[in-house]
Design an enzyme around this catalytic site. Structure first.
Site, short mmCIF file in Angstrom:
data_model
loop_
_atom_site.label_atom_id
_atom_site.label_comp_id
_atom_site.label_asym_id
_atom_site.label_seq_id
_atom_site.Cartn_x
_atom_site.Cartn_y
_atom_site.Cartn_z
N ARG A 181 0.84 -1.20 0.00
CA ARG A 181 0.00 0.00 0.00
C ARG A 181 0.87 1.25 0.00
NH1 ARG A 181 -3.47 -0.55 5.02
NH2 ARG A 181 -1.55 -1.46 5.81
N LYS A 216 4.14 -10.42 10.43
CA LYS A 216 3.26 -10.34 9.26
C LYS A 216 3.34 -11.61 8.41
CE LYS A 216 1.95 -6.97 5.78
NZ LYS A 216 1.67 -5.56 5.58
N ARG A 237 -1.35 1.40 15.01
CA ARG A 237 -0.16 0.76 15.60
C ARG A 237 -0.38 0.56 17.09
NH1 ARG A 237 3.89 5.04 12.74
NH2 ARG A 237 2.88 4.83 10.73
#
Ligand code: BT5
Length: 329
Positions: A122, A187, A322
């Site tokens: 992104r 991730k 976050r």
């Protein structure tokens, strides 16, 4: 199929093949076989060359296989798939489908690649996409009249990824609003949605999913945040075609439900996998940073942020979330 792709298919079982037999099969000279094998090193593959035995891949390779992937789909998802293109090497599966969409490709068109040379993340970030270890999947979806909660589509896509992972035996895969897939803060997959047209009417979206299945260790230094892959979570090699089929199945079925009913039917399932629930977070927006406690999502997929006892919904957009360890609250 390109000759070097044919050669890789031939050698993918990890057995020894003589240069002569490979050459005969492909209709090329032995020295050409050797040259083609040399190019495999550039893809990060190890090849053993042993006098008297020939060549073999250091480890067997499961290349993407259209029929195997389609064989995993249910009748519900198979009827939604309008085409499946499998590429050996591409810049970006999302770029490819965005282009195809402009040439009137139908809804439900999907694309997978063995590697991406310019995998997109992104906001101009990139997605590390080495050869033949992972899943790089894009799906085109057209809306005649997009749901009001179009912004929450990424949450539904994240849930489709987690559903495919759970079916494969991965435990503890969670979601970070709006659409990261994490295990223990690392991730495992990323989602990129690219839209064109009128979001309130006729429009199309290319849904891109990058899922780490078996990442070469050489990728470590290229990724600037903690990451993980499915094989290391399960402690065994994973059937990539099966996982790709499951992912495609869930994406197609969830997208159809989302088109008809919006995010509300997915709210509870998403909530159960929310890795940020009741955590102190900071919400980064274009016009500043908000700190608060993450309280899950509402029926539109908006993040609920509690600040001084007051809960405010934040819709997706140019926002990132976050964990927050600072003292302010
Ligand atoms: C994403 O972006 O997470 C969306 C990634 C979407 C990739 C798919 S692959 C198929 C399709 N075709 C494309 O061209 N793209 C889609 P973002 O939230 O911006 O995350 C990018 C960040 O994740 C990078 O800046 C790195 O920190 C990290 N990253 C890059 N490659 C990674 C990988 N393979 N595994 C884990 N993290 C990675």
């Amino acid at each position: 199929m390109h000759r070097s792709h044919q050669l890789l298919h031939l050698m993918s079982d990890g057995h020894f093949y003589s240069g002569e037999s490979l050459g005969e099969h492909l209709g090329v000279s032995r020295s050409m076989v050797w040259k083609m094998i040399k190019t495999f090193e550039g893809l990060g593959l190890d090849v053993h060359a042993v006098a008297g035995k020939g060549y073999r891949l250091a480890a067997p390779l499961e290349l993407l296989d259209e029929e195997k992937i389609k064989g995993i789909l249910g009748s519900d998802s198979a009827s939604l798939l309008s085409g499946l293109d499998i590429h050996f090497d591409i810049d970006s599966t999302n770029r490819y489908l965005m282009h195809k969409a402009m040439q009137d490709a139908p809804s439900g068109c999907a694309c997978l690649a063995e590697m991406q040379s310019a995998g997109r993340g992104r906001r101009g970030r990139s997605w590390v996409s080495p050869f033949a270890g992972n899943i790089y999947l894009s799906l085109l979806w057209r809306f005649n009249s997009a749901p009001a909660s179009l912004g929450s589509m990424g949450l539904v896509v994240g849930l489709a990824v987690v559903s495919a992972l759970e079916e494969t035996g991965v435990q503890g895969a969670g979601l970070k609003w709006p659409n990261d897939v994490l295990v223990d803060g690392k991730k495992l997959a990323g989602v990129l949605l690219e839209m064109a047209g009128d979001p309130a009417g006729l429009c199309h979206v290319v849904i891109g999913v990058g899922l780490n299945v078996q990442m070469p260790t050489s990728a470590d230094c290229q990724i600037d945040q903690p990451w993980v892959d499915v094989s290391s979570l399960l402690g065994e090699t994973v059937e990539r075609n099966k996982l790709a089929g499951r992912l495609l199945h869930h994406l197609l079925v969830y997208m159809q439900a989302f088109e008809l009913e919006g995010f509300a039917p997915f709210q509870a399932a998403w909530q159960q996998r929310d890795t940020m629930y009741q955590k102190r977070v900071s919400l980064h927006r274009v016009d500043g940073v908000e700190h608060g406690i993450s309280c899950g999502v509402d029926a539109r997929g908006a993040l609920l942020l509690e600040q001084n006892g007051l809960v405010t919904p934040y819709l997706t957009g140019d926002v990132s979330l976050r964990l927050y360890d600072g003292a302010e609250l």
